[in-house]
Design an enzyme around this catalytic site. Structure first.
Site, PDB file in Angstrom:
ATOM      1  CE1 TYR A   1      -3.382  -2.768   0.191  1.00 39.61           C
ATOM      2  CE2 TYR A   1      -3.490  -1.800   2.809  1.00 39.61           C
ATOM      3  CZ  TYR A   1      -4.071  -3.084   1.815  1.00 39.61           C
ATOM      4  OH  TYR A   1      -4.672  -4.065   1.687  1.00 39.61           O
TER       5      TYR A   1
ATOM      6  CG  HIS B   1      -1.171  -8.871  -0.041  1.00 38.50           C
ATOM      7  ND1 HIS B   1      -1.140  -7.391   0.592  1.00 38.50           N
ATOM      8  CD2 HIS B   1      -3.002  -8.682   0.150  1.00 38.50           C
ATOM      9  CE1 HIS B   1      -2.189  -6.149   0.195  1.00 38.50           C
ATOM     10  NE2 HIS B   1      -3.346  -6.748   0.263  1.00 38.50           N
TER      11      HIS B   1
END
Length: 351
Positions: free
Chosen positions: A98, A157
């Protein structure tokens, strides 16, 4: 996709749901207080004994800037994190991909709260390679960027692809995805044993991916974080996780309300659905609160993304009303968009 609504308020969550008062502003003269406004669920499996995860967290990823999505960078994540803490939230969800962890770490330091008073989730991959050594290296970067000695929860993830991995078990082009994921999980277990993650889990894992761990390892994930909202809800996966004491963490709870409808050419966004708005009006609540409450009553913890403190306050105040069975069913059976009801990539496609 399940089409039959079943209320599954499972035991571990039900035992702690209302142990805390409702979330308040928690700020006096600019100081953030430690009020336990949002209920928490106790984690199991690969989690420290007694570790509790707040039901509502702040999502800081999953945006589409070309369609006007509310993307975060270090500065906006810094501001959003402080606002979320002021609103009564205590869990921040981020990831190395991110590119906002430095801002989040600084905000947490500047909040004045002790490290034990907030919960950080981070993730390794998928913009970085899977594999044993790559996972250990990414974890060092996670801790450095967040400026912390540990994260409360670390997730893998995505179940693949492995990327340009240094792990022989993850080398392309003839990679064995199962062997690569299990090698990655071995690194996760080492991180957990070292205490730099107080719990470990996975994200975007389907049942086939989860079974690889459950059938070959005695250390099971504490959490599985997946896309979940009224347009896309895998009830069979939810039940599977609950049966194995894996906390189910939904992301994109509003179906990316800020960009998905225009990007996927839906007739309207989820929060503009007439059924949702009608139910919300009956409870004198916002459509967003009703959608979060629906997920909460199914037994989920959620990560709504926002940069608006008023919306954050709504998100953490969903615990003083309930939905009827009929309302729960109506939300579960909303007419879905004619195309792409799932906002993000489908992990079913990953072998």
């Amino acid at each position: 996709m399940g089409c039959v609504y079943v209320r599954v308020l499972y035991g571990a969550l039900a035992a702690v749901l209302f142990t805390s008062p409702l979330a308040k502003g928690n700020v006096v003269n600019g100081k953030i207080f430690s009020g336990d406004g949002v209920p928490s669920v106790e984690l199991h499996n690969a989690a420290r004994s007694g570790l509790k995860m707040p039901v509502v967290g702040l999502g800081t990823g999953h945006c589409n800037p070309t369609e006007g999505g509310e993307c975060m960078n270090n500065q906006t994540a810094y501001n959003a994190t402080l606002d979320f803490l002021k609103a009564g939230g205590r869990r921040i969800d981020t990831a190395i991909t991110y590119k906002d962890q430095t801002g989040i770490g600084k905000a947490l330091k500047d909040s004045g709260l002790s490290r034990q008073q907030y919960f950080i989730t981070s993730k390794v991959g998928p913009g970085f390679p899977l594999g044993y050594s790559d996972t250990l290296a990414q974890m060092k970067n996670v801790l450095e960027q967040l400026d912390t000695d540990y994260v409360d929860l670390l997730l893998i993830h995505w179940p693949g692809p492995p990327g340009d991995s240094a792990d022989p078990l993850c080398k392309t082009p003839n990679v064995n995805y199962t062997s690569c994921r299990l090698s990655t999980w071995r690194a996760m277990k080492e991180i957990y044993a070292a205490g730099t993650a107080h719990a470990i889990g996975v994200s975007n894992y389907e049942m086939t991916h989860l079974r690889e761990i459950l059938t070959t390892d005695d250390t099971w994930p504490a959490v599985n974080q997946v896309e979940f909202h009224p347009y896309w809800h895998e009830m069979d996966l939810l039940q599977f996780c609950q049966d194995h004491n894996i906390t189910f963490n939904g992301y994109s709870p509003y179906a990316a309300n800020d960009w998905a409808a225009s990007f996927h050419h839906w007739p309207h966004s989820l929060l503009n659905d007439t059924t949702v708005k009608h139910i919300a009006a009956g409870h004198q609540r916002s459509a967003a609160q009703v959608v979060l409450r629906w997920q909460f009553e199914l037994g989920l913890v959620v990560n709504p993304r926002s940069q608006d403190i008023a919306h954050m306050r709504e998100n953490v105040n969903i615990f003083d009303f309930t939905l009827s069975n009929a309302e729960m069913h109506s939300i579960a059976t909303l007419q879905k968009p004619p195309q792409h009801p799932k906002v993000f990539q489908d992990p079913h496609d990953i072998p």
